[in-house]
Motif scaffolding. Structure first.
Motif, short mmCIF file in Angstrom:
data_model
loop_
_atom_site.label_atom_id
_atom_site.label_comp_id
_atom_site.label_asym_id
_atom_site.label_seq_id
_atom_site.Cartn_x
_atom_site.Cartn_y
_atom_site.Cartn_z
N ALA A 241 0.84 -1.21 0.00
CA ALA A 241 0.00 0.00 0.00
C ALA A 241 0.87 1.26 0.00
N LEU A 242 1.97 1.23 0.74
CA LEU A 242 2.88 2.38 0.77
C LEU A 242 3.52 2.60 -0.60
N GLU A 243 3.94 1.53 -1.24
CA GLU A 243 4.56 1.65 -2.57
C GLU A 243 3.54 2.10 -3.61
N VAL A 244 2.29 1.66 -3.50
CA VAL A 244 1.25 2.12 -4.42
C VAL A 244 1.01 3.62 -4.20
N SER B 268 6.07 -11.74 -6.79
CA SER B 268 5.78 -10.47 -7.44
C SER B 268 6.71 -9.36 -6.96
N LEU B 269 7.51 -9.63 -5.93
CA LEU B 269 8.46 -8.66 -5.41
C LEU B 269 9.88 -9.11 -5.71
N ASP B 270 10.79 -8.14 -5.88
CA ASP B 270 12.18 -8.54 -6.10
C ASP B 270 12.86 -8.86 -4.76
N GLU B 271 14.10 -9.31 -4.83
CA GLU B 271 14.78 -9.82 -3.64
C GLU B 271 14.99 -8.76 -2.57
N SER B 272 15.34 -7.55 -2.97
CA SER B 272 15.56 -6.49 -1.97
C SER B 272 14.26 -6.14 -1.25
N GLU B 273 13.15 -6.11 -1.96
CA GLU B 273 11.86 -5.84 -1.32
C GLU B 273 11.46 -6.97 -0.38
N GLN B 274 11.74 -8.21 -0.77
CA GLN B 274 11.44 -9.35 0.09
C GLN B 274 12.27 -9.28 1.38
N MET C 17 4.39 1.20 -7.54
CA MET C 17 3.72 -0.03 -7.96
C MET C 17 2.33 0.34 -8.47
N ASP C 18 1.80 -0.58 -9.31
CA ASP C 18 0.45 -0.35 -9.85
C ASP C 18 -0.62 -0.88 -8.91
N SER C 19 -0.32 -1.99 -8.22
CA SER C 19 -1.31 -2.58 -7.30
C SER C 19 -0.59 -3.20 -6.10
N ILE C 20 -1.36 -3.47 -5.07
CA ILE C 20 -0.79 -4.09 -3.87
C ILE C 20 -0.45 -5.54 -4.20
#
Length: 165
Positions: free
Chosen positions: A69-72, A88-94, A77-80
């Motif tokens: 939600a923060l990234e949207v 759906s997330l890259d390694e750094s985000e994970q 990002m386009d959606s949560i």
């Protein structure tokens, strides 16, 4: 080779057919823990561990939804993202989400520990107040005092009678 396999099979299978009573004389039923068996710090540490680790799956879902939600909101990002599909997330985000999840789980465990510590402290103080209120001060009567003087000194305890009713 056949003898070795038969011997190995005999060693592995034979103990399963021997009754358990042949190995031990005592009962095999476990004894319940006693109240004073573990110190309070060990019980608190165990509860902290259980609460912290138990909250991690729920914290992971919440943190993933919150992070998405923060990234949207930022427009990155386009959606949560689906919290149950981390691909759906890259390694750094994970890794960010995992770090926030672990910190959230530890915070939940720390809050639980603090609340329980406060509750235990308040219960202890309440018990001390009750025990202090139950103490009776006995004033000895001297032998030279006449019974009439003692009867005049006695005052009725109206407050205690009302509390008892």
């Amino acid at each position: 080779m056949k003898r070795f396999l038969c011997f190995l099979l005999l060693i592995i299978v034979f103990p399963t057919f021997v009754p358990q009573r042949a190995y031990c004389e005592n009962s095999s039923e476990p004894e319940p823990y006693e109240k004073e068996e573990f110190p309070q710090w060990a019980l608190d540490l165990r509860r902290f561990e259980i609460v912290s680790l138990g909250s991690i799956p729920f914290a992971m879902i919440g943190v993933t939804i919150g992070y998405g939600a923060l990234e949207v909101h930022r427009g990155n990002m386009d959606s949560i993202p689906n919290p149950l599909n981390p691909s759906s997330l890259d390694e750094s985000e994970q890794l960010k989400i995992l770090g926030l999840t672990v910190c959230t789980g530890l915070a939940i465990g720390l809050v639980d520990f603090t609340v329980n510590k406060i509750i235990r402290h308040n219960q202890k103080k309440k018990l001390e107040r009750i025990n202090a209120a139950k103490q009776v001060n006995v004033v000895p009567i001297s032998e030279n005092t006449e019974p009439e003087e003692v009867e005049n000194d006695i005052q009725p305890l109206e407050e205690n009678e009302e509390d008892a009713n």
